[in-house]
Design an enzyme around this catalytic site. Structure first.
Site, mmCIF file in Angstrom:
data_model
loop_
_atom_site.group_PDB
_atom_site.id
_atom_site.type_symbol
_atom_site.label_atom_id
_atom_site.label_comp_id
_atom_site.label_asym_id
_atom_site.label_seq_id
_atom_site.Cartn_x
_atom_site.Cartn_y
_atom_site.Cartn_z
ATOM 1 N N TRP A 100 0.823 -1.213 0.000
ATOM 2 C CA TRP A 100 0.000 0.000 0.000
ATOM 3 C C TRP A 100 0.849 1.251 0.000
ATOM 4 C CZ3 TRP A 100 -4.157 -1.143 -2.141
ATOM 5 C CH2 TRP A 100 -4.802 -2.354 -1.873
ATOM 6 N N ASP A 147 -1.632 6.804 6.326
ATOM 7 C CA ASP A 147 -2.670 5.868 5.888
ATOM 8 C C ASP A 147 -2.863 4.877 7.031
ATOM 9 O OD1 ASP A 147 -4.169 3.808 4.839
ATOM 10 O OD2 ASP A 147 -2.857 3.416 3.125
ATOM 11 N N LYS A 189 -11.626 -1.959 6.466
ATOM 12 C CA LYS A 189 -10.691 -2.770 7.238
ATOM 13 C C LYS A 189 -11.110 -2.864 8.707
ATOM 14 C CE LYS A 189 -8.159 -3.613 3.660
ATOM 15 N NZ LYS A 189 -7.361 -2.566 3.072
#
Ligand SMILES: *Cc1c(COP(=O)(O)O)cnc(C)c1O
Length: 354
Positions: free
Chosen positions: A102, A169, A193
């Protein structure tokens, strides 16, 4: 109660109570005899939902004055872009840490727009650790990192320090640990998530950074536009926000952040203890950087794979197959995963070794 022990890496497990409330609202929301799926996002009933979701995010994370909480569409992957549009000046540079898939993707997007300084990376060891002790140039427009690496199972236990604009993030560990929001200028997280279903992305933005890049920012990318319209510049992800609101309510009722931080630590301790003491398993991430959310592990003897897979399947465990870039297994232990589910997995691992 669901009988399935759901270790899905995302979209994640949600509490049964939340799913039931969410299901009921599909046919009759707020006693309107209308579905949550068919009403205006500007209706009184939904504005109340959006307002309380924002208020509960602020309560859970003790968000200080001077920050806006937004629920937008586009996933965390759009957060990669919004970061750049709002913070990277035309000839400026940004600093990034590369700790997994990511963060690499975030870097790749940033490189389309300007000069990116990768100040630390764990790519040399297939991202199995968190780099420490690196410098971040003080003239960087901002520094970006990923608090928890969902795919490789590593997590910053201490956040890097930087006096400038700090962006994180937090998609896969937000609401699982105490954070000091004031240390950040921008936090973003895809809801799917650890917060709710896919479709909504949470942004916590320091108002001071609005328009910082000096760019001509497209409206949909501009935090200032979304903040001035309270996340209703365009149609927000109504149902996703509703379910996230129900989940926030559920988490607050159960004691808030400290409860879930505690639970995350207990689940991780239980599973990693078994991984470390059972000779048939090994962890794949550096011990000091292991994630409390996503535990990656492998069999020490691959010939046991078929037997182990059959055993956990029979125990009603779902979603522990590792990501293709790591192999092995990944047990994602998000907030709604009961300790009992970890017990079931640990017992299967013990049984394999008996
Ligand atoms: C899943 C994930 C993303 C991507 O999220 P999308 O909402 O699918 O764009 C980004 N960052 C992290 C840390 C993730 O776990």
């Amino acid at each position: 109660m669901s009988k399935v022990h759901n270790y899905s890496a995302g979209p994640c497990i949600l509490p049964q109570e939340v799913l039931q409330q969410a299901a009921a609202a599909v046919t009759n929301f707020d006693n309107l005899d209308l579905s949550i799926l068919e009403i205006s996002h500007r209706s009184t009933s939904f504005v109340k939902v959006a307002d309380s979701a924002i208020a509960m995010v602020k309560e859970m994370l003790s968000v200080p004055e001077g920050y806006s909480v937004l629920f937008l569409q586009g996933g965390a992957s759009t957060g990669f872009l919004m970061t750049i549009y709002n913070l990277l000046t035309e000839n400026g540079k940004a600093a990034y840490s590369d700790t997994g898939t990511w963060s690499s993707k975030a870097i790749k997007e940033a490189q389309r727009f300007g000069n990116i300084d990768i100040v630390s990376s764990s790519k040399d060891k297939n991202y199995n650790y968190i780099p420490k002790g690196f410098d971040i140039p003080s003239d960087a427009d901002f520094y970006h990192f990923t608090s928890n690496n969902t795919i490789f199972g590593t997590q910053y236990k201490e956040f890097p320090e930087f006096d400038g604009v700090k962006v994180c993030d937090m998609s896969s560990d937000i609401f699982s640990r105490q954070i000091n929001v004031a240390d950040f200028d921008l936090i973003y997280a895809g809801a799917q998530k650890n917060l709710g279903p896919a479709g909504a992305t949470l942004y916590i933005v320091k108002d001071e950074i609005f328009g910082r890049s000096g760019r001509n920012i497209p409206a949909m990318m501009d935090f200032k536009v979304h903040a001035s319209k309270e996340s209703m510049f365009n149609t927000p992800p109504v149902y996703s926000i509703y379910v996230a609101m129900l989940n926030l309510e559920h988490m607050l009722k159960n004691g808030g952040l400290s409860t879930y931080e505690n639970l995350a630590q207990q689940r991780a301790k239980m599973l990693y203890s078994e991984i470390d003491s059972n000779p048939l398993f090994k962890g794949t991430a550096a011990i000091e950087d292991r994630s409390n959310m996503n535990a990656c592990f492998a069999l020490t003897d691959d010939s046991l794979k078929e037997q182990f897979d059959k055993m956990w399947n029979e125990a009603n465990i779902s979603g522990i197959k590792g990501h293709r870039s790591v192999g092995g297994y990944r047990a994602s232990m998000y907030n709604a995963l009961p300790l009992e589910s970890v017990e079931v997995l640990v017992n299967v691992m013990k049984k394999l070794n008996s």
